[in-house]
Scaffold this motif. Structure first.
Motif, PDB file in Angstrom:
ATOM      1  N   SER A  38      27.609 -29.671  58.206  1.00  0.00           N
ATOM      2  CA  SER A  38      28.228 -30.771  57.463  1.00  0.00           C
ATOM      3  C   SER A  38      27.785 -30.678  56.002  1.00  0.00           C
ATOM      4  CB  SER A  38      27.794 -32.108  58.071  1.00  0.00           C
ATOM      5  OG  SER A  38      28.294 -33.184  57.323  1.00  0.00           O
ATOM      6  N   PHE A  39      28.753 -30.467  55.112  1.00  0.00           N
ATOM      7  CA  PHE A  39      28.447 -30.329  53.692  1.00  0.00           C
ATOM      8  C   PHE A  39      29.425 -31.129  52.853  1.00  0.00           C
ATOM      9  CE2 PHE A  39      27.020 -26.431  55.731  1.00  0.00           C
ATOM     10  CZ  PHE A  39      25.692 -26.396  55.325  1.00  0.00           C
ATOM     11  N   VAL A  40      28.952 -31.588  51.707  1.00  0.00           N
ATOM     12  CA  VAL A  40      29.818 -32.228  50.722  1.00  0.00           C
ATOM     13  C   VAL A  40      29.647 -31.491  49.398  1.00  0.00           C
ATOM     14  CG1 VAL A  40      29.756 -34.493  51.809  1.00  0.00           C
ATOM     15  CG2 VAL A  40      28.105 -33.955  50.028  1.00  0.00           C
ATOM     16  N   TYR A  41      30.687 -31.518  48.599  1.00  0.00           N
ATOM     17  CA  TYR A  41      30.640 -31.002  47.237  1.00  0.00           C
ATOM     18  C   TYR A  41      30.725 -32.221  46.347  1.00  0.00           C
ATOM     19  CZ  TYR A  41      31.789 -28.328  43.052  1.00  0.00           C
ATOM     20  OH  TYR A  41      31.782 -27.770  41.799  1.00  0.00           O
ATOM     21  N   GLU A  42      29.696 -32.391  45.514  1.00  0.00           N
ATOM     22  CA  GLU A  42      29.722 -33.566  44.662  1.00  0.00           C
ATOM     23  C   GLU A  42      29.439 -33.204  43.214  1.00  0.00           C
ATOM     24  OE1 GLU A  42      26.978 -36.407  46.392  1.00  0.00           O
ATOM     25  OE2 GLU A  42      25.304 -35.561  45.296  1.00  0.00           O
ATOM     26  N   SER A  43      29.936 -34.042  42.342  1.00  0.00           N
ATOM     27  CA  SER A  43      29.734 -33.901  40.908  1.00  0.00           C
ATOM     28  C   SER A  43      29.387 -35.273  40.356  1.00  0.00           C
ATOM     29  CB  SER A  43      31.003 -33.351  40.246  1.00  0.00           C
ATOM     30  OG  SER A  43      30.855 -33.285  38.851  1.00  0.00           O
ATOM     31  N   GLU A  44      28.249 -35.357  39.716  1.00  0.00           N
ATOM     32  CA  GLU A  44      27.784 -36.613  39.115  1.00  0.00           C
ATOM     33  C   GLU A  44      27.796 -37.762  40.129  1.00  0.00           C
ATOM     34  OE1 GLU A  44      29.924 -37.299  35.455  1.00  0.00           O
ATOM     35  OE2 GLU A  44      29.511 -35.266  34.750  1.00  0.00           O
ATOM     36  N   GLY A  45      27.363 -37.457  41.350  1.00  0.00           N
ATOM     37  CA  GLY A  45      27.258 -38.468  42.394  1.00  0.00           C
ATOM     38  C   GLY A  45      28.552 -38.822  43.097  1.00  0.00           C
ATOM     39  N   LEU A  64      36.857 -30.281  60.298  1.00  0.00           N
ATOM     40  CA  LEU A  64      37.461 -31.127  59.268  1.00  0.00           C
ATOM     41  C   LEU A  64      37.126 -30.563  57.895  1.00  0.00           C
ATOM     42  CD1 LEU A  64      36.332 -34.550  60.789  1.00  0.00           C
ATOM     43  CD2 LEU A  64      38.639 -33.569  60.912  1.00  0.00           C
ATOM     44  N   PHE A  65      38.117 -30.573  56.997  1.00  0.00           N
ATOM     45  CA  PHE A  65      37.935 -29.997  55.667  1.00  0.00           C
ATOM     46  C   PHE A  65      38.840 -30.776  54.720  1.00  0.00           C
ATOM     47  CE2 PHE A  65      38.287 -25.631  53.319  1.00  0.00           C
ATOM     48  CZ  PHE A  65      37.504 -26.119  52.276  1.00  0.00           C
ATOM     49  N   TYR A  66      38.243 -31.333  53.664  1.00  0.00           N
ATOM     50  CA  TYR A  66      39.014 -32.177  52.755  1.00  0.00           C
ATOM     51  C   TYR A  66      38.534 -31.990  51.322  1.00  0.00           C
ATOM     52  CZ  TYR A  66      40.743 -36.332  50.383  1.00  0.00           C
ATOM     53  OH  TYR A  66      41.353 -37.173  49.490  1.00  0.00           O
ATOM     54  N   VAL A  67      39.488 -31.881  50.413  1.00  0.00           N
ATOM     55  CA  VAL A  67      39.211 -31.896  48.980  1.00  0.00           C
ATOM     56  C   VAL A  67      40.072 -33.002  48.390  1.00  0.00           C
ATOM     57  CG1 VAL A  67      39.375 -30.608  46.812  1.00  0.00           C
ATOM     58  CG2 VAL A  67      38.668 -29.425  48.904  1.00  0.00           C
ATOM     59  N   SER A  68      39.463 -33.853  47.573  1.00  0.00           N
ATOM     60  CA  SER A  68      40.208 -35.001  47.027  1.00  0.00           C
ATOM     61  C   SER A  68      41.421 -34.526  46.231  1.00  0.00           C
ATOM     62  CB  SER A  68      39.302 -35.885  46.159  1.00  0.00           C
ATOM     63  OG  SER A  68      38.829 -35.163  45.045  1.00  0.00           O
ATOM     64  N   ASN A  69      42.488 -35.295  46.325  1.00  0.00           N
ATOM     65  CA  ASN A  69      43.767 -34.921  45.711  1.00  0.00           C
ATOM     66  C   ASN A  69      43.655 -34.590  44.231  1.00  0.00           C
ATOM     67  OD1 ASN A  69      45.119 -35.254  48.121  1.00  0.00           O
ATOM     68  ND2 ASN A  69      45.727 -37.353  47.681  1.00  0.00           N
ATOM     69  N   ASN A  70      42.902 -35.371  43.481  1.00  0.00           N
ATOM     70  CA  ASN A  70      42.854 -35.173  42.032  1.00  0.00           C
ATOM     71  C   ASN A  70      41.998 -33.976  41.612  1.00  0.00           C
ATOM     72  OD1 ASN A  70      40.564 -36.532  42.856  1.00  0.00           O
ATOM     73  ND2 ASN A  70      40.366 -37.735  40.997  1.00  0.00           N
ATOM     74  N   THR A  71      41.347 -33.305  42.564  1.00  0.00           N
ATOM     75  CA  THR A  71      40.551 -32.129  42.205  1.00  0.00           C
ATOM     76  C   THR A  71      41.012 -30.861  42.924  1.00  0.00           C
ATOM     77  OG1 THR A  71      38.886 -32.652  43.885  1.00  0.00           O
ATOM     78  CG2 THR A  71      38.497 -33.494  41.659  1.00  0.00           C
ATOM     79  N   GLN A  72      42.103 -30.932  43.663  1.00  0.00           N
ATOM     80  CA  GLN A  72      42.607 -29.742  44.329  1.00  0.00           C
ATOM     81  C   GLN A  72      43.044 -28.720  43.284  1.00  0.00           C
ATOM     82  OE1 GLN A  72      45.569 -30.970  47.210  1.00  0.00           O
ATOM     83  NE2 GLN A  72      44.056 -32.010  48.463  1.00  0.00           N
ATOM     84  N   GLY A  73      42.818 -27.445  43.596  1.00  0.00           N
ATOM     85  CA  GLY A  73      43.174 -26.377  42.670  1.00  0.00           C
ATOM     86  C   GLY A  73      42.078 -26.058  41.670  1.00  0.00           C
TER      87      GLY A  73
END
Length: 139
Positions: A38-45, A64-73
């Motif tokens: 289980s891992f998360v990718y975070e930036s500035e919290g 399960l694998f998810y990247v937030s819509n505004n940071t995809q690509g």
């Protein structure tokens, strides 16, 4: 005799334990490890991506694998995927397995070397496809 509902997590844990015990009797040399990842990718919290899965027998499975819509690509998904792939390699696993939908990210996985090993047409709804992908891991 009756069939009754049981709390999901407890039932899953008990079922897994019973299946592992049975499998160990039939194939005692098969490694019975079950390791959650289980891992998360975070930036500035702020969490921008998440990946969850497990390592079992000879493979790593991404559940399960998810990247937030505004940071995809922006490479976040690639970094998370590469991270779990490196874990599979370190642990000498044979392959990585995952499931996705035609409306999610099949091209993303293909770009990263995953191959379709199965599909179900018209699932989860008409004109959509449920894909099953595998990537062999070579050390």
């Amino acid at each position: 005799m009756s069939i009754k509902q049981m709390e999901y997590t407890k039932n899953k844990e008990l079922t897994l334990s019973e299946l592992e015990s049975y499998t160990k009797k039939i194939v005692p040399e098969l490694e019975q490890e079950y390791q959650q990842i289980s891992f998360v990718y975070e930036s500035e919290g702020v969490v921008l991506g998440r990946i969850v899965g497990f390592i079992h027998w000879d493979h790593l499975q991404i559940e399960l694998f998810y990247v937030s819509n505004n940071t995809q690509g922006q490479g976040i998904g690639t970094k998370l995927l590469n991270h779990v792939e490196s874990i599979a390699k370190q642990q000498n696993k044979s392959y990585i397995f995952l499931e996705t939908m035609s409306f999610n990210a099949p091209k993303f996985y293909e770009k990263h070397g995953y191959e379709v090993v199965g599909k179900i047409v018209n699932s989860p709804m008409e004109n959509q496809i449920r894909f099953f992908y595998k990537k062999d891991i070579y050390i």
